[in-house]
Design an enzyme around this catalytic site. Structure first.
Site, mmCIF file in Angstrom:
data_model
loop_
_atom_site.group_PDB
_atom_site.id
_atom_site.type_symbol
_atom_site.label_atom_id
_atom_site.label_comp_id
_atom_site.label_asym_id
_atom_site.label_seq_id
_atom_site.Cartn_x
_atom_site.Cartn_y
_atom_site.Cartn_z
ATOM 1 C CG HIS A 7 61.312 9.120 -44.539
ATOM 2 N ND1 HIS A 7 61.664 9.264 -43.025
ATOM 3 C CD2 HIS A 7 62.415 9.631 -45.089
ATOM 4 C CE1 HIS A 7 62.909 9.634 -43.163
ATOM 5 N NE2 HIS A 7 63.486 9.686 -44.224
ATOM 6 C CG ASP A 52 63.013 8.882 -38.207
ATOM 7 O OD1 ASP A 52 61.882 9.388 -39.098
ATOM 8 O OD2 ASP A 52 63.068 9.207 -37.063
#
Length: 485
Positions: free
Chosen positions: A456, A460
């Site tokens: 992450h 995104d």
């Protein structure tokens, strides 16, 4: 004069610091040639046969099969120039061997060492690190750390020392390979024999005599064994009653399996991935009916002799390279120290392969430049090397994205752990018939679940979802891929 040289476990490359002895390829007393493989070791990356840079008679081995040795630890010692016969067998084309300091490194200018300790990994030492011993000095090597120093053999037809020294195997006074083979066949320990030949040389007559004596002892031992078995049978009821009376029930001991070799490397990498990478997973079901039909058409068009068949894994790999060209964020890594995302210029595609030694991830180099047929051929080649344990460390490192087809195990879905230091992994479940709404009607279609685990930090959810949706669209409509070919 004879000289005993110590060969140490060389640096096997790729930052490896230790190796497990899988199988010895030579025995103490065997004559070895320069660059002859002497031991097979297993590292965290691959199985490797280690060649010896010296030619001569093996005088000692360090480590049993199954034991683990650090890089630089003594592996074996070789008596160079111990006998004329050994020298002729070990180096028929070499002249007089120059004396060297005993170590696992060898120069290229000596007749007793090739410098190619492990071809391809640069283990030869620079010439400046070699030193010659003056002729008037005794050519006795420096002692190895934490072990008694090997004693140079006298210039005789064979090494004269026999038996064990401080629990370590020593040189055996045997020249003939026939005598050694005969002793091995009848399980005769040559170190326990006293040779009747010149200077204690063990002859075939000595081995034959030991075989006859072993046969006589075996006959006597059978009589004694029968008597002992009768005594044990009589004592068993008494022991059983005593155990019942005490109420003693021995609990089975827990089995302990060391985490080393490939299993240990996998454990370290997965633990590091979980501790360093903030990963997330998204997944989607896709109708793979059209992909399977396209694959069948490709293979039918190639004909019976039109080359190798295109596999489903190869098609998925080609889809991944196309998706990574659209979403390069997932073909990257994170430099934690510099707090930077490093986007990589090329796709080196890893694929998970289950072998008898455990899970390995071979890497298809420059997958972004290959078509489905080329990727499939490389996957097949690397898979065969993985099954035979012949993958090199270079073929198991450097991946930028991993494809994990766990559907071969009969499961539908999973949440893959990222192959550190990569940024993402695509998991593929089994393709199986399921009810599916197609063209507004309920039908039975070939459905597959795709799951993407991603770092992450590099992107995104929108980017990860876009990548996965593009892969699913190519699976459902392979014609979509034509725009990137």
């Amino acid at each position: 004069m004879a000289q005993v040289l110590e060969f140490k476990l060389p640096d096997l490359g790729e930052g490896l610091t230790e190796a497990e002895i899988v199988r010895w390829l030579v025995e103490v007393g065997d004559v070895v040639a320069i660059d002859q493989p002497v031991v097979e070791v297993e590292t965290a990356k691959a199985m490797v046969e280690v060649p010896c840079p010296y030619g001569g008679v093996v005088t000692a081995r360090f480590g049993d099969e199954g034991s683990e040795l650090p890089v630089g630890a003594p592996l074996l010692t070789v008596a160079v120039g111990a006998t004329e016969a050994s020298a002729a067998a070990a180096a028929p084309e070499g002249g007089g061997a120059a004396a060297e300091e005993p170590s696992g490194e060898s120069g290229s200018g000596s007749g007793s060492g090739s410098g190619n300790v492990l071809v391809g990994y640069g283990t030869g030492a620079p010439a400046a690190r070699r030193r010659r011993i003056r002729p008037e000095r005794s050519p006795v090597p420096s002692p190895a750390p934490a072990a008694p120093a090997p004693v140079a053999a006298a210039p005789s037809p064979a090494p004269v020392a026999a038996g064990e020294v401080n629990g370590r195997q020593g040189p055996v006074a045997v020249v003939s390979p026939l005598v050694r083979r005969l002793a091995r066949q009848h399980e005769i320990d040559l170190r326990q024999l006293t040779g009747s030949g010149p200077d204690g040389l063990i002859l075939r007559a000595d081995v034959d005599s030991a075989i006859r004596q072993a046969g006589q002892v075996g006959q006597v031992g059978q009589v004694g064994l029968a008597t002992e078995l009768e005594a044990r049978a009589a004592a068993e009821p008494v022991a059983a009653e005593a155990s019942t009376a005490r109420g003693a029930t021995a609990a089975p001991a827990a089995e302990r399996i060391p985490l080393r070799g490939v299993r240990g490397a996998v454990a370290d990498k997965l633990s590091r991935s979980r501790s360093e990478i903030p990963d997330a997973t998204c997944w989607v079901d896709a109708d793979a009916t059209e992909l399977m039909a396209a694959r069948a058409a490709m293979n039918a068009a190639s004909g019976p002799s039109g080359g190798p068949k295109v596999s489903v894994l190869a098609l998925l790999a080609r889809i991944c390279t196309a998706a990574l060209s659209r979403y390069p964020e997932l073909n990257s890594t994170v430099d934690t120290a510099a707090r930077e995302i490093v986007r990589l210029p090329g796709v080196h595609l890893g694929f998970a392969a289950q072998t008898e030694r455990g899970l390995v991830v071979p890497v298809v180099r420059d997958a972004h430049t290959r078509n489905a047929e080329s990727i499939g051929a490389e996957i097949a080649r690397l898979t065969e090397l993985a099954r035979t344990g012949k993958l090199s460390p270079a073929q198991l490192t450097g991946g930028t994205f991993t494809l994990n087809n766990y559907g071969v195990f009969g499961v539908d879905g999973s949440t893959p752990i990222i192959n550190h230091p990569e940024a993402a992994m695509l998991g593929v479940g089994r393709i199986m018939p399921k009810p599916w709404v197609h063209d507004g009607e309920l039908a039975v279609r070939q459905v597959v679940q795709l799951s993407l685990t991603f770092d992450h930090r590099v992107c995104d959810g929108g980017t990860a979802g876009g990548f996965l949706r593009y892969v699913a669209d190519c699976v459902e409509q392979p014609a979509v891929l034509l725009r990137t070919l």
